[in-house]
Design a protein around this motif. Structure first.
Motif, short mmCIF file in Angstrom:
data_model
loop_
_atom_site.label_atom_id
_atom_site.label_comp_id
_atom_site.label_asym_id
_atom_site.label_seq_id
_atom_site.Cartn_x
_atom_site.Cartn_y
_atom_site.Cartn_z
N ASN A 178 18.28 31.62 15.43
CA ASN A 178 17.65 32.26 14.28
C ASN A 178 17.54 33.78 14.53
O ASN A 178 17.86 34.26 15.62
CB ASN A 178 16.27 31.65 13.95
N GLY A 179 17.10 34.49 13.50
CA GLY A 179 17.05 35.94 13.60
C GLY A 179 15.92 36.43 14.49
O GLY A 179 16.04 37.50 15.12
N THR A 180 14.84 35.68 14.55
CA THR A 180 13.70 36.08 15.39
C THR A 180 14.13 36.14 16.85
O THR A 180 13.85 37.11 17.56
CB THR A 180 12.53 35.09 15.21
N LEU B 103 16.45 38.99 17.75
CA LEU B 103 15.72 40.23 18.06
C LEU B 103 15.19 40.19 19.49
O LEU B 103 15.29 41.16 20.24
CB LEU B 103 14.55 40.42 17.09
N THR C 246 7.32 45.26 7.18
CA THR C 246 8.44 44.41 7.57
C THR C 246 7.95 42.98 7.65
O THR C 246 6.76 42.70 7.50
CB THR C 246 9.06 44.85 8.91
N SER D 248 9.74 40.80 13.13
CA SER D 248 10.10 42.06 13.81
C SER D 248 9.07 42.36 14.90
O SER D 248 9.42 42.72 16.03
CB SER D 248 10.14 43.24 12.83
N VAL E 118 14.20 48.67 10.46
CA VAL E 118 14.57 47.47 9.69
C VAL E 118 15.16 47.94 8.37
O VAL E 118 14.55 48.77 7.69
CB VAL E 118 13.32 46.60 9.41
N ASP F 65 17.04 46.03 13.36
CA ASP F 65 16.70 44.72 12.82
C ASP F 65 17.44 44.66 11.48
O ASP F 65 16.97 45.15 10.46
CB ASP F 65 15.19 44.57 12.63
N GLU G 216 18.17 41.46 7.24
CA GLU G 216 18.26 41.37 5.78
C GLU G 216 19.44 42.14 5.22
O GLU G 216 19.53 42.31 4.00
CB GLU G 216 16.95 41.95 5.18
N PHE H 168 19.21 32.84 7.93
CA PHE H 168 18.34 31.90 7.21
C PHE H 168 18.93 31.65 5.81
O PHE H 168 19.70 32.46 5.29
CB PHE H 168 16.91 32.48 7.14
C1 LIG Z 1 13.27 41.89 8.82
C2 LIG Z 1 13.39 40.52 9.41
N1 LIG Z 1 13.46 40.40 10.73
C3 LIG Z 1 13.58 39.20 11.32
C4 LIG Z 1 13.64 38.04 10.57
C5 LIG Z 1 13.69 36.73 11.27
O1 LIG Z 1 14.79 35.94 10.95
P1 LIG Z 1 14.68 34.34 11.05
O2 LIG Z 1 13.89 33.88 9.88
O3 LIG Z 1 16.12 33.90 10.97
O4 LIG Z 1 14.06 34.01 12.35
C6 LIG Z 1 13.58 38.13 9.17
C7 LIG Z 1 13.67 36.91 8.35
O5 LIG Z 1 13.83 36.92 7.17
C8 LIG Z 1 13.45 39.40 8.58
O6 LIG Z 1 13.33 39.53 7.25
#
Ligand SMILES: Cc1ncc(COP(=O)(O)O)c(C=O)c1O
Length: 377
Positions: free
Chosen positions: A56-58, A61, A82, A86, A128, A154, A157, A180
């Protein structure tokens, strides 16, 4: 009355064929051909050499921050306005996120306020690209260089967003994306770190897989503490199919964004996100903020009315300085963040999925136009 969802994925290419192939061959875990293919294709689309797929994106990061060596005692500068991930990703490293207010026009971190937040503990700046609108990366690169700080995007999006003709992901040393289900390119759940730096890419591959040695036989002896952030071949199969149509998905989002802008910009009291000069906004989400004294209704009244009219929306993020989780973690949540507060208190986003039809956008804007109460309330 049909419902217009706030965002639903558009899976219009080889998604089913690739996932079916993964299932029928039994490659459903993180080995299998789609992971490497997806990494290569997405990194190339961003214009960088390395892609490291994660779940995932979290965690993308977190992995990028860990690869940069960010840790306890460090500070990382992030926007106040944000998504919470983040800030949490910085916290996972033991470092503290430090917040910078939004810029009223672009809604991105106000670059003019960054330098005053830099201390001896600052190790990185993490802008971001909010809602797909790229940040002023020229100014941020200048600041990072001047103070010898790492710069990581970041870009969760902002798939395909550009600044000065360069795509998000290639605008800093290392960047993280989310896939996501609501993102312009999706794997359901997923993320990726991209970078041109060989050593950082290697560090990400090492840490993402529990610090198993990259090029040595498995002895089950581990020299460092790593994470299991692997993406499955099933998700990567979706991702590869999405990247094959990435330009198409990007153009759809941009077209919808411009349609919303055209139809909403004349309505008094609605504040729309302004493009970053020299940037290409990819309109991940089409947000607006309501000035009740001009529109004649509050944000919450408008959101409730849209819901009654079959239009799903989401409120904007609350700023990081308002988060008790971050306060408990020891972040400095004092100070004032007027632009971020305005967005949090008056903003929300409209249906924005790639599959929106022209008539959906017209219906949404029509509801908003007719509900305005600008005759001297
Ligand atoms: C700015 C930002 N960073 C990080 C994330 C985290 O991504 P994820 O939901 O895939 O963990 C999001 C998720 O929408 C996001 O909007």
């Amino acid at each position: 009355m049909s419902q217009i969802p706030v965002c639903s994925p558009l899976l219009s290419g080889n998604e089913l064929a690739y996932v079916t192939e993964a299932v029928s061959t039994g490659w459903i875990s993180s080995s299998g051909k789609y992971v490497a293919k997806f990494e290569k294709a997405f990194a190339a689309w961003c214009g960088v050499r390395h892609g490291i797929a994660v779940c995932n994106g979290t965690v993308a990061l977190h992995l990028a921050l860990a690869a940069l060596g960010i840790g306890p005692g460090d500070e990382v500068i992030i926007p106040d306005f944000t998504m919470i991930a983040s800030a949490f990703a910085v916290c996972y490293t033991g470092a503290k996120p430090v917040f910078v207010d939004a810029e009223a026009a672009t809604w991105n971190m106000d670059v003019a306020l960054v330098e005053e937040k830099i201390t001896l503990r600052t190790k990185a700046i993490m802008p971001v690209h909010i809602f797909g609108n790229p940040c002023d990366m020229a100014s941020l690169r200048h600041l990072a260089g001047k103070h010898n700080l790492a710069l990581l995007e970041d870009a969760a999006e902002a798939h395909g967003a550009e600044f000065a003709g360069v795509k998000a992901g290639a605008l800093s040393t290392i960047a993280a994306f989310s896939f996501f289900a609501n993102k312009n390119i999706t794997t359901g759940e997923g993320g990726m770190v991209v970078t041109d730096d060989d050593a950082l890419a290697e560090a990400c591959r090492y840490y993402k897989n529990l610090c198993f040695p990259l090029d040595a036989p498995r002895t089950y002896l581990h020299a460092d503490i790593g994470f299991n952030y692997r993406l499955s071949n099933l998700h990567a199969a979706l991702g590869l199919a999405q990247v094959e149509k990435a330009d198409y998905y990007r153009e759809l989002r941009i077209r919808h964004g411009l349609q919303y802008r055209e139809q909403l910009s004349e309505i008094p009291g609605l504040v729309l996100q302004q493009d970053q000069p020299d940037g290409k906004n990819v309109f991940w989400m089409n947000g607006l903020a309501v000035r009740p004294e001009e529109y004649g209704r509050t944000r919450d009244e408008l959101v409730a009315h849209l819901a009654e009219s079959g239009v799903e929306t989401r409120l904007f993020f609350n700023g990081m300085h308002r988060q008790s989780a971050l306060q408990k973690f020891g972040c400095d949540c004092s100070g004032s963040y007027p632009a971020s507060d305005f967005l949090a208190d008056h903003g929300f986003y409209l249906p924005s999925g790639s599959g929106l039809r022209d008539e959906d956008i017209e219906r949404v804007c029509g509801v908003i136009r007719v509900f305005a109460c600008t005759d001297g309330r």
